[in-house]
Design a protein around this motif. Structure first.
Motif, short mmCIF file in Angstrom:
data_model
loop_
_atom_site.label_atom_id
_atom_site.label_comp_id
_atom_site.label_asym_id
_atom_site.label_seq_id
_atom_site.Cartn_x
_atom_site.Cartn_y
_atom_site.Cartn_z
N PRO A 77 101.19 -55.97 3.22
CA PRO A 77 100.20 -56.77 2.82
C PRO A 77 98.81 -56.26 2.89
CG PRO A 77 101.96 -57.75 4.80
CD PRO A 77 102.14 -56.27 4.39
N SER A 78 98.14 -56.75 1.99
CA SER A 78 96.62 -55.76 1.96
C SER A 78 95.73 -56.61 2.74
CB SER A 78 96.02 -56.15 0.55
OG SER A 78 95.67 -57.59 0.27
N SER A 79 94.47 -56.15 2.86
CA SER A 79 93.50 -56.94 3.70
C SER A 79 93.11 -58.45 3.11
CB SER A 79 92.14 -56.11 4.15
OG SER A 79 91.98 -55.63 2.92
N GLY A 80 93.51 -58.54 1.97
CA GLY A 80 93.06 -59.78 1.15
C GLY A 80 94.38 -60.78 1.25
N ALA A 81 95.53 -60.29 1.77
CA ALA A 81 96.86 -60.82 1.44
C ALA A 81 96.89 -62.67 1.76
CB ALA A 81 97.87 -60.29 2.22
N ALA A 82 96.03 -62.84 2.86
CA ALA A 82 95.95 -64.28 3.06
C ALA A 82 95.20 -65.09 1.83
CB ALA A 82 95.14 -64.49 4.23
N ARG A 83 94.71 -64.58 0.87
CA ARG A 83 93.69 -65.11 0.06
C ARG A 83 94.96 -65.38 -1.34
NH1 ARG A 83 88.90 -61.12 -0.43
NH2 ARG A 83 87.38 -62.84 -1.07
N LYS A 107 100.96 -66.25 -3.26
CA LYS A 107 102.09 -65.61 -3.04
C LYS A 107 102.21 -64.05 -2.70
CE LYS A 107 106.95 -65.66 -5.14
NZ LYS A 107 107.38 -65.49 -6.41
N VAL A 108 102.81 -63.59 -1.91
CA VAL A 108 102.78 -62.20 -1.39
C VAL A 108 104.33 -61.59 -1.54
CG1 VAL A 108 102.16 -60.35 0.24
CG2 VAL A 108 100.73 -62.33 0.05
N GLU A 113 100.08 -61.53 -4.94
CA GLU A 113 100.13 -60.07 -4.76
C GLU A 113 101.48 -59.33 -4.49
OE1 GLU A 113 97.05 -58.12 -1.47
OE2 GLU A 113 98.95 -58.23 -0.27
N ASP A 158 91.51 -67.69 -7.84
CA ASP A 158 91.97 -69.18 -7.19
C ASP A 158 90.96 -70.42 -7.59
OD1 ASP A 158 91.80 -70.12 -3.73
OD2 ASP A 158 93.62 -70.28 -5.26
#
Ligand code: BV8
Length: 234
Positions: free
Chosen positions: A202-208, A211-212, A197, A189
């Protein structure tokens, strides 16, 4: 339009091929303490226990077949106008069985053995035991060629170089719990790549991620690959 893609895969992409994940319900870390089976200290404490753990996984992985997600990534590599690197945290060979060629096993591979004494690597037999001598130096210091906690993952320079020229970074089937892999999205990024992702939850890093996409890899990955190839041909 030429597009360079880096894809990070985790245990979730192999789940539908019957291979256990680590942190899902009843996963590998529910059955074994990480410190007993996935650290150098655990190996030196009880090498037979660790070989048993990897022998069972090696046997299961060698009988497993790639699923639609692995096959879609092999198709992407074939048809993409651009470079594709698959960086996998997985130690199974399902990407290769699906036909992918540019695969980097950053946590090693079940199919490879390593001598702790002389650094020799060779194709692992189905079962490895502590009293197997190294085929080159004879030392009783053989181990699975996998990267345990506290050890440095393989290919970090090649991964950084690929991230530096990536237009797209995708993480597939990984919980984002293990470093340094979990940091790749931030690196990509920061270097201007689009990030996505694809995960069952949602993984623990999804917010990073930019798009998910939620769903089973065998469904979401083929659709995503077709989308990427359509854009790539535009
Ligand atoms: C290192 C061995 C230094 C092989 C493994 C804080 C910051 C930075 C580092 C650390 C830190 N605290 C501790 C550390 C160090 C540590 C670490 O990250 N610990 C964690 C627990 C916090 N990391 C290390 O020690 C690493 N080395 O840091 O060295 C260094 C680094 C760089 C440069 C110089 C020095 C070494 C880590 C490697 C450890 N080895 N395994 C093996 O036995 O397989 S880790 C193990 O976890 C596997 O490799 C696995 O691949 C990896 C990650 O797990 P996932 O693949 O994500 O699997 P998981 O079950 O967790 O998740 C599955 C996901 O799939 C879920 O999200 C689920 O929803 C999804 N899913 C399920 N089904 C499906 C699906 N998705 C789609 N479709 C489905 N059907």
């Amino acid at each position: 339009m030429r597009t360079n893609i880096v894809i990070l895969t985790g245990a979730g992409i192999s789940a539908e091929s019957g291979l256990g994940t680590f942190r899902d319900e009843g996963g590998l870390w529910a059955q074994h303490a990480i410190e007993d089976v996935a650290t150098p200290e655990g190996f030196s404490r009880n090498p037979t226990l660790v070989h048993n753990f990897y022998n069972a996984r090696r046997k299961q992985a060698s009988a497993a077949q790639p699923n639609a997600a692995h096959l879609a990534l092999a198709k992407l590599e074939q048809e993409l106008n651009g470079d594709l690197m698959i960086v996998t945290q997985n130690v199974d060979a399902l990407h290769e069985k699906a036909g992918s060629r540019n695969v980097l096993h950053m946590h090693g591979a079940l199919e490879r053995a390593l001598c702790n004494e002389c650094g020799h690597r060779w194709e692992a037999p189905t079962e490895m035991w502590p009293d197997d001598p190294c085929p080159r130096c004879g030392a009783l210091a053989t181990r699975p060629d996998v990267v345990w906690f506290g050890e440095i993952p393989y290919g970090m320079k090649a991964i950084s170089d690929a991230l530096a020229s990536a237009d797209v970074f995708a993480a597939i089937g990984t919980s984002g719990e293990v470093y340094p892999a979990a940091n790749f999205v931030a690196e990509a990024d920061g270097l201007g790549a689009h990030t996505v992702e694809l995960n069952l939850a949602p993984s623990s890093g999804a917010a990073r991620f930019g798009k998910v996409v939620i769903g089973a890899a065998s469904e979401t990955v083929p659709a995503w690959v077709n989308h990427e190839l359509t854009r790539n041909r535009a």
